[in-house]
Design a protein around this motif. Structure first.
Motif, PDB file in Angstrom:
ATOM      1  N   GLU A  64      11.318  -2.716   2.478  1.00 33.32           N
ATOM      2  CA  GLU A  64      11.373  -1.278   2.207  1.00 33.32           C
ATOM      3  C   GLU A  64      11.854  -1.005   0.786  1.00 33.32           C
ATOM      4  O   GLU A  64      11.452  -0.032   0.176  1.00 33.32           O
ATOM      5  CB  GLU A  64      12.268  -0.579   3.233  1.00 33.32           C
TER       6      GLU A  64
ATOM      7  N   SER B  69       6.738   2.936   0.390  1.00 33.33           N
ATOM      8  CA  SER B  69       5.786   3.483   1.341  1.00 33.33           C
ATOM      9  C   SER B  69       5.113   2.361   2.129  1.00 33.33           C
ATOM     10  O   SER B  69       4.527   1.444   1.558  1.00 33.33           O
ATOM     11  CB  SER B  69       4.721   4.294   0.598  1.00 33.33           C
ATOM     12  N   LYS B  70       5.215   2.442   3.451  1.00 32.48           N
ATOM     13  CA  LYS B  70       4.537   1.464   4.296  1.00 32.48           C
ATOM     14  C   LYS B  70       3.020   1.611   4.156  1.00 32.48           C
ATOM     15  O   LYS B  70       2.276   0.674   4.410  1.00 32.48           O
ATOM     16  CB  LYS B  70       4.950   1.643   5.749  1.00 32.48           C
ATOM     17  N   GLU B  71       2.594   2.769   3.722  1.00 32.03           N
ATOM     18  CA  GLU B  71       1.157   3.003   3.536  1.00 32.03           C
ATOM     19  C   GLU B  71       0.564   2.073   2.483  1.00 32.03           C
ATOM     20  O   GLU B  71      -0.568   1.639   2.602  1.00 32.03           O
ATOM     21  CB  GLU B  71       0.883   4.469   3.160  1.00 32.03           C
TER      22      GLU B  71
ATOM     23  N   ILE C 224       1.461  -0.981   1.859  1.00 33.54           N
ATOM     24  CA  ILE C 224       1.280  -2.273   2.502  1.00 33.54           C
ATOM     25  C   ILE C 224       0.073  -2.224   3.433  1.00 33.54           C
ATOM     26  O   ILE C 224      -0.771  -3.129   3.420  1.00 33.54           O
ATOM     27  CB  ILE C 224       2.545  -2.695   3.268  1.00 33.54           C
ATOM     28  N   LYS C 225      -0.016  -1.188   4.222  1.00 33.44           N
ATOM     29  CA  LYS C 225      -1.157  -1.050   5.138  1.00 33.44           C
ATOM     30  C   LYS C 225      -2.477  -1.013   4.374  1.00 33.44           C
ATOM     31  O   LYS C 225      -3.455  -1.639   4.774  1.00 33.44           O
ATOM     32  CB  LYS C 225      -1.017   0.223   5.983  1.00 33.44           C
TER      33      LYS C 225
ATOM     34  N   VAL D 156       4.508  -9.178  -0.603  1.00 29.24           N
ATOM     35  CA  VAL D 156       4.913  -9.204   0.803  1.00 29.24           C
ATOM     36  C   VAL D 156       5.027 -10.650   1.281  1.00 29.24           C
ATOM     37  O   VAL D 156       6.025 -11.025   1.917  1.00 29.24           O
ATOM     38  CB  VAL D 156       3.927  -8.404   1.687  1.00 29.24           C
TER      39      VAL D 156
END
Length: 115
Positions: free
Chosen positions: A5, A10-12, A14-15, A80
């Protein structure tokens, strides 16, 4: 807040990076691609269409790689993977220390025997 984090607010992101992984049927057969090599954690740009096709169709003859259409997605994927690898190594070292903390050092045993 965990280390992923902190790296990626933003997790977006990574997605999106993970969703942009390419397969041969998704590649437009013209554009260069960015390849993340799992073994050495490097990213390189590939523009030779023959090599790209070979990488997709015959992965057994190439290093395990993950392909992306853009460099930013490849870099996020790399960060990541590197973060996960570091965390795993830290946990293994920590577990190893905890599991073997009560053992005597080999040097101490040897010096005791010699006396």
């Amino acid at each position: 807040m965990n280390s992923l984090e902190k790296l990626f607010p933003s997790k977006e992101l990574i997605k999106q990076a993970y969703s942009r992984k390419l397969r041969y049927d998704m590649w437009d057969k013209q554009s260069p691609i960015y390849v993340y090599n799992i073994f050495d954690s490097t990213i390189r740009k590939m523009s030779n269409k023959g090599q790209i096709k070979e990488m997709f169709l015959y992965p057994i003859f190439t290093s395990p790689c993950v392909a992306f259409s853009d460099k930013k997605s490849a870099e996020i994927y790399k960060q990541v993977q590197d973060t996960l690898d570091t965390k795993i190594q830290e946990k293994v070292k920590e577990s190893f220390k905890m599991g073997y903390s009560n053992l005597v050092e080999v040097n101490k045993i040897r010096t005791d025997i010699e006396q």
